[in-house]
Design a protein around this motif. Sequence first.
Motif, PDB file in Angstrom:
ATOM      1  N   MET A 107       1.048  -1.064  -0.094  1.00  0.00           N
ATOM      2  CA  MET A 107      -0.370   0.105   0.255  1.00  0.00           C
ATOM      3  C   MET A 107       1.143   1.474   0.192  1.00  0.00           C
ATOM      4  N   ILE A 108       1.067   2.002  -0.598  1.00  0.00           N
ATOM      5  CA  ILE A 108       1.079   3.496  -0.742  1.00  0.00           C
ATOM      6  C   ILE A 108       0.136   4.323  -0.250  1.00  0.00           C
ATOM      7  N   THR A 109       1.059   5.530   0.436  1.00  0.00           N
ATOM      8  CA  THR A 109       0.450   5.940   1.489  1.00  0.00           C
ATOM      9  C   THR A 109       1.116   7.792   1.312  1.00  0.00           C
ATOM     10  N   LEU A 110       0.109   8.536   0.684  1.00  0.00           N
ATOM     11  CA  LEU A 110       1.101  10.232   0.857  1.00  0.00           C
ATOM     12  C   LEU A 110       0.097  10.785   2.022  1.00  0.00           C
ATOM     13  N   THR A 111       0.652  11.461   2.660  1.00  0.00           N
ATOM     14  CA  THR A 111       0.373  12.453   4.043  1.00  0.00           C
ATOM     15  C   THR A 111       0.398  14.167   3.330  1.00  0.00           C
ATOM     16  N   LEU A 112       0.164  14.976   3.665  1.00  0.00           N
ATOM     17  CA  LEU A 112       0.523  16.033   3.096  1.00  0.00           C
ATOM     18  C   LEU A 112      -0.146  17.392   4.153  1.00  0.00           C
ATOM     19  N   VAL A 113       0.907  17.414   4.387  1.00  0.00           N
ATOM     20  CA  VAL A 113       1.027  18.171   5.484  1.00  0.00           C
ATOM     21  C   VAL A 113       0.908  19.954   5.133  1.00  0.00           C
ATOM     22  N   ARG A 114       0.055  20.660   5.307  1.00  0.00           N
ATOM     23  CA  ARG A 114       0.421  22.271   4.765  1.00  0.00           C
ATOM     24  C   ARG A 114       0.939  22.923   6.441  1.00  0.00           C
ATOM     25  N   LEU A 157       5.043  15.712  -6.110  1.00  0.00           N
ATOM     26  CA  LEU A 157       4.127  13.929  -6.412  1.00  0.00           C
ATOM     27  C   LEU A 157       5.880  13.120  -5.902  1.00  0.00           C
ATOM     28  N   LEU A 158       6.745  13.935  -7.035  1.00  0.00           N
ATOM     29  CA  LEU A 158       7.429  13.701  -7.230  1.00  0.00           C
ATOM     30  C   LEU A 158       8.315  13.272  -6.393  1.00  0.00           C
ATOM     31  N   VAL A 159       8.533  14.638  -4.572  1.00  0.00           N
ATOM     32  CA  VAL A 159       9.480  14.014  -4.159  1.00  0.00           C
ATOM     33  C   VAL A 159       8.896  12.702  -3.045  1.00  0.00           C
ATOM     34  N   ALA A 160       8.323  12.879  -2.784  1.00  0.00           N
ATOM     35  CA  ALA A 160       7.028  11.754  -2.394  1.00  0.00           C
ATOM     36  C   ALA A 160       7.668  10.300  -3.193  1.00  0.00           C
ATOM     37  N   GLY A 161       7.084  10.278  -4.299  1.00  0.00           N
ATOM     38  CA  GLY A 161       7.708   9.207  -4.747  1.00  0.00           C
ATOM     39  C   GLY A 161       9.343   8.693  -4.557  1.00  0.00           C
ATOM     40  N   ARG A 162      10.260   9.354  -4.864  1.00  0.00           N
ATOM     41  CA  ARG A 162      11.543   9.057  -5.201  1.00  0.00           C
ATOM     42  C   ARG A 162      11.980   8.618  -3.432  1.00  0.00           C
ATOM     43  N   ALA A 163      10.935   9.382  -1.726  1.00  0.00           N
ATOM     44  CA  ALA A 163      11.810   8.298  -0.917  1.00  0.00           C
ATOM     45  C   ALA A 163      11.873   7.197  -0.572  1.00  0.00           C
ATOM     46  N   GLY A 164      11.782   6.327  -1.509  1.00  0.00           N
ATOM     47  CA  GLY A 164      12.353   5.357  -1.149  1.00  0.00           C
ATOM     48  C   GLY A 164      11.055   4.060  -0.469  1.00  0.00           C
ATOM     49  N   VAL A 165      10.484   4.668   0.509  1.00  0.00           N
ATOM     50  CA  VAL A 165       9.290   4.805   1.493  1.00  0.00           C
ATOM     51  C   VAL A 165       8.321   3.618   0.916  1.00  0.00           C
ATOM     52  N   SER A 166       7.252   2.886   2.009  1.00  0.00           N
ATOM     53  CA  SER A 166       5.824   3.510   0.923  1.00  0.00           C
ATOM     54  C   SER A 166       4.678   3.847   1.265  1.00  0.00           C
ATOM     55  N   SER A 167       4.991   4.940   2.957  1.00  0.00           N
ATOM     56  CA  SER A 167       4.347   5.840   3.184  1.00  0.00           C
ATOM     57  C   SER A 167       5.025   7.168   3.852  1.00  0.00           C
ATOM     58  N   THR A 175      -4.633  12.369   4.345  1.00  0.00           N
ATOM     59  CA  THR A 175      -3.464  11.529   3.492  1.00  0.00           C
ATOM     60  C   THR A 175      -4.298  10.638   2.745  1.00  0.00           C
ATOM     61  N   PHE A 176      -3.595  10.254   1.604  1.00  0.00           N
ATOM     62  CA  PHE A 176      -3.833   9.748   0.374  1.00  0.00           C
ATOM     63  C   PHE A 176      -3.563   7.885   0.942  1.00  0.00           C
ATOM     64  N   THR A 177      -4.359   7.167   0.127  1.00  0.00           N
ATOM     65  CA  THR A 177      -3.821   5.648   0.118  1.00  0.00           C
ATOM     66  C   THR A 177      -4.308   5.128  -1.323  1.00  0.00           C
ATOM     67  N   TRP A 178      -3.020   4.437  -1.801  1.00  0.00           N
ATOM     68  CA  TRP A 178      -3.854   3.302  -2.937  1.00  0.00           C
ATOM     69  C   TRP A 178      -2.745   1.920  -2.659  1.00  0.00           C
ATOM     70  N   ASN A 179      -3.972   1.400  -3.299  1.00  0.00           N
ATOM     71  CA  ASN A 179      -3.924  -0.743  -2.879  1.00  0.00           C
ATOM     72  C   ASN A 179      -2.433  -0.436  -4.108  1.00  0.00           C
ATOM     73  N   LEU A 180      -1.874   0.135  -4.393  1.00  0.00           N
ATOM     74  CA  LEU A 180      -0.805  -0.340  -4.653  1.00  0.00           C
ATOM     75  C   LEU A 180       0.720  -0.431  -3.944  1.00  0.00           C
ATOM     76  N   GLU A 181       1.947  -1.162  -4.456  1.00  0.00           N
ATOM     77  CA  GLU A 181       3.248  -1.718  -4.563  1.00  0.00           C
ATOM     78  C   GLU A 181       4.134  -0.555  -4.783  1.00  0.00           C
TER      79      GLU A 181
END
Length: 158
Positions: A1-8, A89-99, A131-137
């Motif tokens: 699962m991929i999880t992205l939390t955005l905090v302003r 989104l690019l920064v999140a994706g290159r973080a190397g973790v799923s959350s 917080t957003f989640t996707w059922n993806l790897e």
Amino acid sequence: MITLTLVRHAKSDWSDPWLADHDRPLNERGARNAPMMARRFVDAGVEVQRILSSTAVRARTTASAFGAELGIPVELEDDLYHASARDLLLVAGRAGVSSVMLVAHDPGLSDLASRLSAGRITHMPTCAVATFTWNLEEWQDVMPPADAMSYDTPRSRS
């Protein structure tokens, strides 16, 4: 699962008109809201593996409140200062973790939140948490809208 939390970042102090934007601290309300929202986030039980923050003082301070509650160090990321939705989104994706938690700025955060929520989130006020989640790897497979989401602001509860 991929999880992205955005905090302003929490509300910043504009009392010094000569202070550079990057150096503005939190005001009193922001200093109260950041730890409060961090506690509410922890109570929601969302897993975070890395916290990435804009280098701006107001974002770093907000991120530190979340890091303290989560027991996770905050990592500063130059690319988050006034980043576009795409760059966030690019920064999140290159973080190397799923959350990942990103602590950053508008208008990029509101734009990304709107896209990922299919327009249900139209604005990320200061100290908002989405917080957003996707059922993806893999991050490379992430596409709007998210499979699930949550959204909280300092004014959501009394």
